[in-house]
Scaffold this active site. Structure first.
Site, PDB file in Angstrom:
ATOM      1  N   GLY A   7       6.259   3.850 -11.225  1.00  0.00           N
ATOM      2  CA  GLY A   7       5.266   3.024 -10.560  1.00  0.00           C
ATOM      3  C   GLY A   7       5.056   3.457  -9.118  1.00  0.00           C
ATOM      4  O   GLY A   7       5.429   4.563  -8.719  1.00  0.00           O
ATOM      5  N   ALA A   8       4.447   2.567  -8.330  1.00  0.00           N
ATOM      6  CA  ALA A   8       4.197   2.846  -6.914  1.00  0.00           C
ATOM      7  C   ALA A   8       4.713   1.674  -6.098  1.00  0.00           C
ATOM      8  O   ALA A   8       4.341   0.526  -6.354  1.00  0.00           O
ATOM      9  CB  ALA A   8       2.711   3.053  -6.664  1.00  0.00           C
ATOM     10  N   GLY A   9       5.568   1.944  -5.107  1.00  0.00           N
ATOM     11  CA  GLY A   9       6.084   0.860  -4.289  1.00  0.00           C
ATOM     12  C   GLY A   9       6.852  -0.145  -5.124  1.00  0.00           C
ATOM     13  O   GLY A   9       7.650   0.214  -5.982  1.00  0.00           O
ATOM     14  N   SER A  39      -1.153   8.292  -4.929  1.00  0.00           N
ATOM     15  CA  SER A  39      -1.860   8.029  -3.672  1.00  0.00           C
ATOM     16  C   SER A  39      -1.280   8.935  -2.596  1.00  0.00           C
ATOM     17  O   SER A  39      -0.111   8.791  -2.232  1.00  0.00           O
ATOM     18  CB  SER A  39      -1.703   6.563  -3.264  1.00  0.00           C
ATOM     19  OG  SER A  39      -2.255   5.703  -4.231  1.00  0.00           O
ATOM     20  N   VAL A  50      13.018  10.356  -6.582  1.00  0.00           N
ATOM     21  CA  VAL A  50      14.204  11.201  -6.759  1.00  0.00           C
ATOM     22  C   VAL A  50      15.002  10.719  -7.967  1.00  0.00           C
ATOM     23  O   VAL A  50      15.463  11.526  -8.790  1.00  0.00           O
ATOM     24  CB  VAL A  50      15.068  11.195  -5.481  1.00  0.00           C
ATOM     25  CG1 VAL A  50      16.397  11.916  -5.726  1.00  0.00           C
ATOM     26  CG2 VAL A  50      14.313  11.855  -4.333  1.00  0.00           C
ATOM     27  N   LYS A  53       3.329   9.760 -13.672  1.00  0.00           N
ATOM     28  CA  LYS A  53       2.956   8.906 -12.541  1.00  0.00           C
ATOM     29  C   LYS A  53       1.496   8.532 -12.763  1.00  0.00           C
ATOM     30  O   LYS A  53       0.600   9.362 -12.574  1.00  0.00           O
ATOM     31  CB  LYS A  53       3.127   9.674 -11.230  1.00  0.00           C
ATOM     32  CG  LYS A  53       2.681   8.916  -9.992  1.00  0.00           C
ATOM     33  CD  LYS A  53       3.802   8.103  -9.425  1.00  0.00           C
ATOM     34  CE  LYS A  53       3.419   7.528  -8.057  1.00  0.00           C
ATOM     35  NZ  LYS A  53       4.543   6.851  -7.417  1.00  0.00           N
ATOM     36  N   VAL A  57      12.341   3.462  -1.555  1.00  0.00           N
ATOM     37  CA  VAL A  57      13.703   3.167  -1.999  1.00  0.00           C
ATOM     38  C   VAL A  57      14.381   4.385  -2.625  1.00  0.00           C
ATOM     39  O   VAL A  57      15.600   4.457  -2.699  1.00  0.00           O
ATOM     40  CB  VAL A  57      13.686   1.981  -2.989  1.00  0.00           C
ATOM     41  CG1 VAL A  57      13.097   2.381  -4.314  1.00  0.00           C
ATOM     42  CG2 VAL A  57      15.072   1.386  -3.188  1.00  0.00           C
ATOM     43  N   GLY A  58      13.582   5.355  -3.085  1.00  0.00           N
ATOM     44  CA  GLY A  58      14.148   6.561  -3.688  1.00  0.00           C
ATOM     45  C   GLY A  58      13.880   6.688  -5.168  1.00  0.00           C
ATOM     46  O   GLY A  58      14.540   7.462  -5.870  1.00  0.00           O
ATOM     47  N   LYS A  59      12.870   5.970  -5.655  1.00  0.00           N
ATOM     48  CA  LYS A  59      12.643   5.969  -7.109  1.00  0.00           C
ATOM     49  C   LYS A  59      12.083   7.286  -7.628  1.00  0.00           C
ATOM     50  O   LYS A  59      12.291   7.607  -8.802  1.00  0.00           O
ATOM     51  CB  LYS A  59      11.755   4.800  -7.522  1.00  0.00           C
ATOM     52  CG  LYS A  59      10.367   4.794  -6.973  1.00  0.00           C
ATOM     53  CD  LYS A  59       9.633   3.508  -7.379  1.00  0.00           C
ATOM     54  CE  LYS A  59       8.252   3.471  -6.748  1.00  0.00           C
ATOM     55  NZ  LYS A  59       8.307   3.504  -5.265  1.00  0.00           N
TER      56      LYS A  59
END
Length: 213
Positions: A101-103, A37, A18, A33, A14-16
């Protein structure tokens, strides 16, 4: 204690990262972070350093660095690593901290624990990054419902992409959340162009006030 903000997204890509770079840079803060992964290309921490202007000393080391660009639970298994989610504690820093986060919210850290579980334990406000493209209404409202079900404070929604007044408006109205702003796509994407795009789209004061709900 300085503000600590969790940045999550409605889904992957989604661009989180950036957005996190822009926010951390605008706050002149720190970035973390917890789990990375994928190591073959530029990591999220490296991207943030490149785009935010923050030095390496402002980027908190990842707790886990996993080789394969898949969900953390699977990446850890492929590497023969056990993620101890109980050891993942949000650092205390002398400047604002942006935690990425991730995803999406329900991406699994382990076979039993998701990122949302981690956020519920941390009790920190969340910025939800959402696309403006088709499909984002459902993804965004589901994410807002999931955060509220776990009593996680929502600082607001940050949209990413081209302006879509109707889509953004219905998410804000039905989700009963604050619209923090919108980060336009930037070409070329550099530290300077990102800084300007963030300044054009957001009020930095919204990220340091107690506005979560």
């Amino acid at each position: 204690m300085s503000a600590r903000i969790v940045v999550s997204g409605t889904d992957t890509g989604v661009g989180k990262t950036v957005f996190s770079a822009a926010l951390a840079g605008a706050l002149d803060g720190y970035y973390w972070k917890p789990v990375q992964s994928g190591l073959d290309e530029e990591t999220d921490s490296q991207t943030v350093m490149r785009l935010s202007g923050l030095g390496a000393e402002r980027v908190w080391p990842e707790a886990y660095r996993l080789r394969t660009p898949v969900s953390p639970h699977l990446a850890a298994e492929l590497d023969g690593v056990t993620i101890d989610h109980r050891a993942l504690e949000a650092p205390h820093t002398d400047r604002p901290l942006v935690i990425e986060g991730a995803g999406g919210l329900l991406v699994p850290l382990t076979r039993d624990v998701t990122y949302l579980d981690l956020m519920a334990r941390w009790r920190l406000p969340v910025v939800l990054c959402a696309r403006t493209a088709l499909g984002t209404i459902n993804h965004s409202l589901l994410s807002i419902e999931a955060l509220r079900a776990r009593d996680v404070a929502i600082l607001g929604v940050s949209f990413i992409g081209e302006e879509n007044v109707e889509t953004e408006g219905i998410i804000i109205d039905m989700g009963r959340v604050k619209r923090l702003g919108r980060l336009s796509y930037v070409t070329p994407l550099t530290r300077a162009t990102l800084r300007q795009a963030f300044a054009d789209g957001f009020d930095i004061g919204d990220f340091v006030k107690e506005r979560a709900r």
